[in-house]
Design a protein around this motif. Structure first.
Motif, mmCIF file in Angstrom:
data_model
loop_
_atom_site.group_PDB
_atom_site.id
_atom_site.type_symbol
_atom_site.label_atom_id
_atom_site.label_comp_id
_atom_site.label_asym_id
_atom_site.label_seq_id
_atom_site.Cartn_x
_atom_site.Cartn_y
_atom_site.Cartn_z
ATOM 1 N N MET A 1 0.817 -1.216 0.000
ATOM 2 C CA MET A 1 0.000 0.000 0.000
ATOM 3 C C MET A 1 0.852 1.267 0.000
ATOM 4 S SD MET A 1 -2.998 0.911 2.759
ATOM 5 C CE MET A 1 -2.325 2.057 3.957
ATOM 6 N N LEU A 2 1.818 1.328 0.964
ATOM 7 C CA LEU A 2 2.576 2.572 1.122
ATOM 8 C C LEU A 2 3.509 2.794 -0.059
ATOM 9 C CD1 LEU A 2 2.206 4.348 3.565
ATOM 10 C CD2 LEU A 2 4.411 3.589 4.399
ATOM 11 N N GLY A 3 3.422 3.991 -0.659
ATOM 12 C CA GLY A 3 4.302 4.335 -1.769
ATOM 13 C C GLY A 3 5.440 5.226 -1.296
ATOM 14 N N ARG A 4 5.849 6.140 -2.166
ATOM 15 C CA ARG A 4 6.992 7.005 -1.907
ATOM 16 C C ARG A 4 6.753 7.975 -0.756
ATOM 17 N NH1 ARG A 4 9.981 8.773 -6.628
ATOM 18 N NH2 ARG A 4 9.501 10.866 -5.924
ATOM 19 N N LEU A 5 7.856 8.445 -0.196
ATOM 20 C CA LEU A 5 7.769 9.535 0.764
ATOM 21 C C LEU A 5 7.573 10.823 -0.037
ATOM 22 C CD1 LEU A 5 9.915 10.080 3.923
ATOM 23 C CD2 LEU A 5 9.215 11.962 2.495
ATOM 24 N N ASN A 6 6.407 11.441 0.080
ATOM 25 C CA ASN A 6 6.120 12.656 -0.685
ATOM 26 C C ASN A 6 6.828 13.873 -0.089
ATOM 27 O OD1 ASN A 6 4.295 15.189 -1.246
ATOM 28 N ND2 ASN A 6 3.978 13.753 -2.939
ATOM 29 N N HIS A 7 6.706 14.050 1.217
ATOM 30 C CA HIS A 7 7.431 15.154 1.870
ATOM 31 C C HIS A 7 7.466 14.978 3.378
ATOM 32 C CE1 HIS A 7 3.196 16.700 2.012
ATOM 33 N NE2 HIS A 7 3.563 17.194 3.173
ATOM 34 N N VAL A 8 8.408 15.692 3.987
ATOM 35 C CA VAL A 8 8.441 15.877 5.433
ATOM 36 C C VAL A 8 8.104 17.344 5.657
ATOM 37 C CG1 VAL A 8 9.858 15.850 7.512
ATOM 38 C CG2 VAL A 8 10.220 14.119 5.731
ATOM 39 N N GLY B 27 1.155 -1.387 5.207
ATOM 40 C CA GLY B 27 1.481 -2.177 4.018
ATOM 41 C C GLY B 27 2.798 -1.780 3.372
ATOM 42 N N ALA B 28 3.832 -1.534 4.202
ATOM 43 C CA ALA B 28 5.132 -1.120 3.663
ATOM 44 C C ALA B 28 6.110 -2.290 3.657
ATOM 45 C CB ALA B 28 5.693 0.031 4.490
ATOM 46 N N ASP B 29 7.213 -2.078 2.932
ATOM 47 C CA ASP B 29 8.280 -3.052 2.829
ATOM 48 C C ASP B 29 9.252 -2.806 3.992
ATOM 49 O OD1 ASP B 29 10.240 -4.748 2.030
ATOM 50 O OD2 ASP B 29 10.638 -3.766 0.109
ATOM 51 N N VAL B 30 9.240 -3.699 4.987
ATOM 52 C CA VAL B 30 9.931 -3.482 6.263
ATOM 53 C C VAL B 30 10.994 -4.565 6.455
ATOM 54 C CG1 VAL B 30 9.569 -3.467 8.769
ATOM 55 C CG2 VAL B 30 7.894 -2.378 7.270
ATOM 56 N N SER B 31 12.217 -4.165 6.818
ATOM 57 C CA SER B 31 13.310 -5.133 7.006
ATOM 58 C C SER B 31 13.188 -5.854 8.346
ATOM 59 C CB SER B 31 14.660 -4.414 6.952
ATOM 60 O OG SER B 31 14.902 -3.748 8.186
ATOM 61 N N GLU B 32 14.051 -6.864 8.540
ATOM 62 C CA GLU B 32 14.180 -7.462 9.872
ATOM 63 C C GLU B 32 14.956 -6.489 10.771
ATOM 64 O OE1 GLU B 32 12.849 -10.385 11.041
ATOM 65 O OE2 GLU B 32 11.776 -10.115 9.146
ATOM 66 N N PRO B 33 14.771 -6.567 12.100
ATOM 67 C CA PRO B 33 15.511 -5.671 13.001
ATOM 68 C C PRO B 33 17.012 -5.988 13.002
ATOM 69 C CG PRO B 33 13.700 -6.780 14.153
ATOM 70 C CD PRO B 33 13.821 -7.430 12.821
ATOM 71 N N GLN B 34 17.831 -4.946 13.065
ATOM 72 C CA GLN B 34 19.281 -5.113 13.193
ATOM 73 C C GLN B 34 19.751 -4.387 14.448
ATOM 74 O OE1 GLN B 34 21.411 -3.929 9.637
ATOM 75 N NE2 GLN B 34 19.761 -4.669 8.322
ATOM 76 N N SER B 35 20.516 -5.093 15.280
ATOM 77 C CA SER B 35 21.040 -4.475 16.499
ATOM 78 C C SER B 35 22.366 -3.806 16.193
ATOM 79 C CB SER B 35 21.242 -5.540 17.580
ATOM 80 O OG SER B 35 19.991 -6.089 17.920
ATOM 81 N N LEU B 36 22.438 -2.491 16.390
ATOM 82 C CA LEU B 36 23.672 -1.737 16.169
ATOM 83 C C LEU B 36 24.210 -1.340 17.545
ATOM 84 C CD1 LEU B 36 22.417 0.525 13.213
ATOM 85 C CD2 LEU B 36 23.578 -1.678 13.054
ATOM 86 N N THR B 37 24.945 -2.266 18.158
ATOM 87 C CA THR B 37 25.407 -2.074 19.543
ATOM 88 C C THR B 37 26.214 -0.784 19.687
ATOM 89 O OG1 THR B 37 25.583 -4.474 19.532
ATOM 90 C CG2 THR B 37 26.423 -3.358 21.466
ATOM 91 N N ASP B 38 27.094 -0.537 18.718
ATOM 92 C CA ASP B 38 27.945 0.665 18.788
ATOM 93 C C ASP B 38 27.139 1.956 18.750
ATOM 94 O OD1 ASP B 38 30.024 -1.045 18.782
ATOM 95 O OD2 ASP B 38 30.810 -0.492 16.806
ATOM 96 N N HIS B 39 25.949 1.917 18.139
ATOM 97 C CA HIS B 39 25.132 3.127 18.032
ATOM 98 C C HIS B 39 23.988 3.173 19.033
ATOM 99 C CE1 HIS B 39 27.307 3.100 14.173
ATOM 100 N NE2 HIS B 39 27.306 4.397 14.356
ATOM 101 N N GLY B 40 23.863 2.114 19.857
ATOM 102 C CA GLY B 40 22.864 2.120 20.918
ATOM 103 C C GLY B 40 21.431 2.077 20.421
ATOM 104 N N VAL B 41 21.231 1.450 19.255
ATOM 105 C CA VAL B 41 19.864 1.337 18.729
ATOM 106 C C VAL B 41 19.675 0.001 18.011
ATOM 107 C CG1 VAL B 41 19.435 3.823 18.384
ATOM 108 C CG2 VAL B 41 20.487 2.505 16.541
ATOM 109 N N THR B 42 18.437 -0.453 18.010
ATOM 110 C CA THR B 42 18.018 -1.517 17.096
ATOM 111 C C THR B 42 17.224 -0.824 16.003
ATOM 112 O OG1 THR B 42 17.932 -3.124 18.877
ATOM 113 C CG2 THR B 42 16.701 -3.662 16.881
ATOM 114 N N VAL B 43 17.536 -1.157 14.733
ATOM 115 C CA VAL B 43 16.947 -0.410 13.627
ATOM 116 C C VAL B 43 16.186 -1.335 12.683
ATOM 117 C CG1 VAL B 43 19.091 -0.538 12.262
ATOM 118 C CG2 VAL B 43 17.442 1.266 11.774
ATOM 119 N N VAL B 44 15.095 -0.805 12.157
ATOM 120 C CA VAL B 44 14.321 -1.468 11.101
ATOM 121 C C VAL B 44 14.206 -0.464 9.956
ATOM 122 C CG1 VAL B 44 11.909 -1.955 10.525
ATOM 123 C CG2 VAL B 44 13.001 -3.202 12.378
#
Lengths: 136, 136
Positions: A1-8, B27-44
């Motif tokens: 469903m979700l397309g491009r980021l149009n703006h922030v 309905g977006a294309d979402v990655s698996e979580p990645q732990s970035l220990t050096d940056h203090g965040v888990t990111v998707v």
């Protein structure tokens, strides 16, 4: 469903000062200000090549960004706008998933002349989300 | 100077819940979580075609997004990242323009393995700005 980021969208207290920051300090491609009386904002477009930032200054007595700027006097990121192909299909899917669409749920013509909806920040990680249909 | 919008970072209290919102509700294309220990965040990573959103959950004791989430427990837009061709040239220009670069002013390797700098929100419309060099 979700397309491009149009703006922030970034709400700012002073659009001339914000334009100078983006044009001179950051060296970006910045448009002239446009007053959108119906939407209660003056807008400047920052063209980033792949997408854009919109700087918004309140316009008129009942600007939709006035309350945000009272809480954040220096400005701040106000909303994020994603494109969808079909705004009605998107809305129906969101409601089925239990998400809250703001207002009466009927798409309105947004600042770009295309149908838009706003979604409740509490249902989207504390972020005000605008959906804009990619074709008018 | 300013290039493409590399990403918008959204801080979230729970990355699994945030991933489900973006994957299923939006309905977006979402990655698996990645732990970035050096940056203090888990990111998707949320792939939007033209750019991406990064959902960040605090990781470890001294996460750089912990204070933000204390103030914004539901989450929210944390920073915006723009690309620049040459991070040293960008930094020198910014300092000349009177803008404040955070930390000691030396670019660090960011979460994508490229040199980054963060700029003071008070100098950029209340928005925390990350600059990332487009080539490593």
């Amino acid at each position: 469903m979700l397309g491009r980021l149009n703006h922030v969208a970034i709400a700012v207290p002073n659009i001339a000062a914000a334009s100078a920051i983006y044009r001179e300090t950051l060296g970006a491609d910045v448009s002239e200000p446009q007053s959108l009386t119906d939407h209660g904002v003056t807008v400047v477009f920052v063209d980033l090549g792949n997408t854009k930032v919109e700087l918004l200054e309140p316009l008129g007595e009942s600007s939709p960004i006035a309350a945000f700027l009272e809480k954040n006097p220096s400005g701040g990121m106000h909303h994020i706008c994603y494109e969808v192909e079909d705004i009605f299909k998107a809305r129906d899917h969101l409601i089925k998933e239990g998400a809250r669409v703001l207002g009466d749920g009927k798409p309105k013509l947004g600042a770009h002349g295309k149908p838009v909806l706003f979604l409740h920040p509490k249902d989207f990680c504390g972020t005000l989300v605008e959906l804009e249909q990619s074709a008018a």
